[in-house]
Design a protein around this motif. Sequence first.
Motif, short mmCIF file in Angstrom:
data_model
loop_
_atom_site.label_atom_id
_atom_site.label_comp_id
_atom_site.label_asym_id
_atom_site.label_seq_id
_atom_site.Cartn_x
_atom_site.Cartn_y
_atom_site.Cartn_z
N TYR A 155 -2.04 74.81 26.68
CA TYR A 155 -0.54 75.36 26.36
C TYR A 155 -0.48 75.98 28.24
CZ TYR A 155 -0.77 75.61 21.39
OH TYR A 155 -1.02 74.61 20.42
N ASN A 156 1.09 75.66 28.42
CA ASN A 156 1.83 75.75 29.37
C ASN A 156 2.38 76.63 29.45
OD1 ASN A 156 -0.65 74.55 30.70
ND2 ASN A 156 0.88 72.60 30.63
N TRP A 157 2.72 77.99 29.80
CA TRP A 157 4.37 79.12 30.50
C TRP A 157 4.54 78.83 31.73
CZ3 TRP A 157 5.07 81.45 25.33
CH2 TRP A 157 3.69 81.15 24.54
N TYR A 158 5.97 78.93 31.52
CA TYR A 158 6.81 78.80 31.59
C TYR A 158 7.85 79.70 32.46
CZ TYR A 158 4.78 74.09 32.95
OH TYR A 158 4.34 73.15 33.36
N GLY A 159 8.38 79.90 33.87
CA GLY A 159 9.17 81.11 33.76
C GLY A 159 10.94 79.92 33.56
N ALA A 160 11.43 81.29 34.16
CA ALA A 160 12.78 80.50 33.59
C ALA A 160 13.26 79.15 35.08
CB ALA A 160 14.48 81.44 34.14
N THR A 161 12.40 79.03 36.08
CA THR A 161 13.01 79.02 36.91
C THR A 161 11.20 77.88 37.76
OG1 THR A 161 12.43 79.92 38.72
CG2 THR A 161 15.09 79.08 37.92
N GLY A 162 11.26 76.35 37.97
CA GLY A 162 9.59 76.68 38.97
C GLY A 162 9.43 75.62 38.22
N THR A 163 8.23 74.54 38.37
CA THR A 163 7.45 73.65 38.08
C THR A 163 5.98 74.32 37.48
OG1 THR A 163 7.39 72.57 40.08
CG2 THR A 163 9.04 71.46 38.22
N THR A 164 5.66 74.87 38.36
CA THR A 164 3.97 75.58 37.67
C THR A 164 3.55 76.08 36.78
OG1 THR A 164 4.25 75.28 40.20
CG2 THR A 164 2.07 76.72 39.89
N PRO A 165 3.23 76.53 36.10
CA PRO A 165 3.03 77.28 34.83
C PRO A 165 2.68 79.01 35.57
CG PRO A 165 1.32 75.37 34.89
CD PRO A 165 2.11 75.38 35.86
N LEU A 166 3.08 79.87 34.94
CA LEU A 166 3.18 81.51 35.52
C LEU A 166 1.26 81.15 34.53
CD1 LEU A 166 6.38 82.57 34.16
CD2 LEU A 166 4.90 82.11 36.23
N ALA A 167 0.82 80.55 33.12
CA ALA A 167 -0.41 80.47 32.56
C ALA A 167 -0.04 79.82 32.21
CB ALA A 167 -0.99 82.06 31.78
N VAL B 133 9.26 92.88 31.96
CA VAL B 133 11.29 92.64 32.22
C VAL B 133 11.84 93.65 32.70
CG1 VAL B 133 10.33 90.54 31.44
CG2 VAL B 133 10.95 92.61 29.56
N THR B 134 13.15 93.16 32.99
CA THR B 134 13.73 94.96 33.41
C THR B 134 15.01 94.33 32.72
OG1 THR B 134 14.67 94.56 35.57
CG2 THR B 134 12.40 95.35 34.70
N SER B 135 15.05 92.94 31.85
CA SER B 135 16.46 93.14 31.75
C SER B 135 16.09 91.35 30.71
CB SER B 135 17.72 91.78 32.56
OG SER B 135 17.23 91.28 33.76
N GLU B 136 16.76 90.93 29.86
CA GLU B 136 16.76 89.67 29.47
C GLU B 136 16.67 88.11 29.96
OE1 GLU B 136 18.64 88.71 25.73
OE2 GLU B 136 19.71 86.53 27.16
N THR B 137 15.16 88.03 29.55
CA THR B 137 13.99 86.40 30.52
C THR B 137 14.17 85.84 29.20
OG1 THR B 137 13.89 88.09 31.91
CG2 THR B 137 12.07 86.19 31.90
N VAL B 138 14.35 84.28 29.73
CA VAL B 138 13.74 83.18 29.74
C VAL B 138 12.26 82.50 29.77
CG1 VAL B 138 14.44 80.89 28.45
CG2 VAL B 138 16.39 82.97 29.17
N PHE B 139 11.60 82.35 28.83
CA PHE B 139 10.23 81.87 29.36
C PHE B 139 10.10 80.40 28.50
CE2 PHE B 139 9.59 86.27 29.80
CZ PHE B 139 9.04 86.01 31.49
N TYR B 140 9.54 79.20 29.04
CA TYR B 140 9.11 78.74 28.08
C TYR B 140 7.20 78.31 28.00
CZ TYR B 140 14.09 77.27 29.52
OH TYR B 140 15.26 77.55 29.27
N VAL B 141 6.78 77.34 27.03
CA VAL B 141 6.46 76.52 26.95
C VAL B 141 5.77 75.75 25.95
CG1 VAL B 141 5.84 77.76 24.23
CG2 VAL B 141 3.79 77.29 25.40
N GLU B 142 5.45 74.90 26.71
CA GLU B 142 5.24 73.61 26.52
C GLU B 142 3.54 73.18 25.90
OE1 GLU B 142 5.86 71.45 29.71
OE2 GLU B 142 4.06 71.02 31.02
#
Length: 169
Positions: free
Chosen positions: A103-115, A127-136
């Motif tokens: 599983y690759n986890w990403y921030g709202a921008t960028g193509t390098t996984p955060l984890a 997080v200090t405001s609503e934030t969207v993360f992505y997972v594949e």
Amino acid sequence: MGTTYPTQTLPAVTGGTGPYTYIATNLPPGLNFNTNTREITGVPTLGGNYTISVTARDASGNVATTGYSIAVNVNAPVVANATVCSGSPATLTVSNLIAGVTYNWYGATGTTPLATNNNGTFITPAVTSETVFYVEAVSGTAVSARTAVTVSINPPATLAMVTTNQSSH
């Protein structure tokens, strides 16, 4: 990937002299070929596109080989949205975890996984405001669609106001 492949019966050879023997090669891991029934069955364990070869041989030694394509996909992860207090991290967890999948986890921008991990869990930065993360999900050469996961912020607590009646004497 991770679920039973629908039984596929490959066509019988025509012509030549029976009986016929069949051999299949390059099957996706987890799938099997029954040489008597010509059925492909099983649970694929590695995603990707495969071209299998089926060779039929008749009693006279005549040979015919045919290629078939099988695509083994990996399902998109299912992750519940989360709500945290401002300045806190959130723990996001894949609920349809499949063994052997990365599983690759990403921030709202960028193509390098955060984890990147196999356990399907990601602890976000604070997080200090609503934030969207992505997972594949990734298995072999198969990559799922990315799933958006929203981390919302709880509104700050408001203190209750207590009023008292003071009387003077």
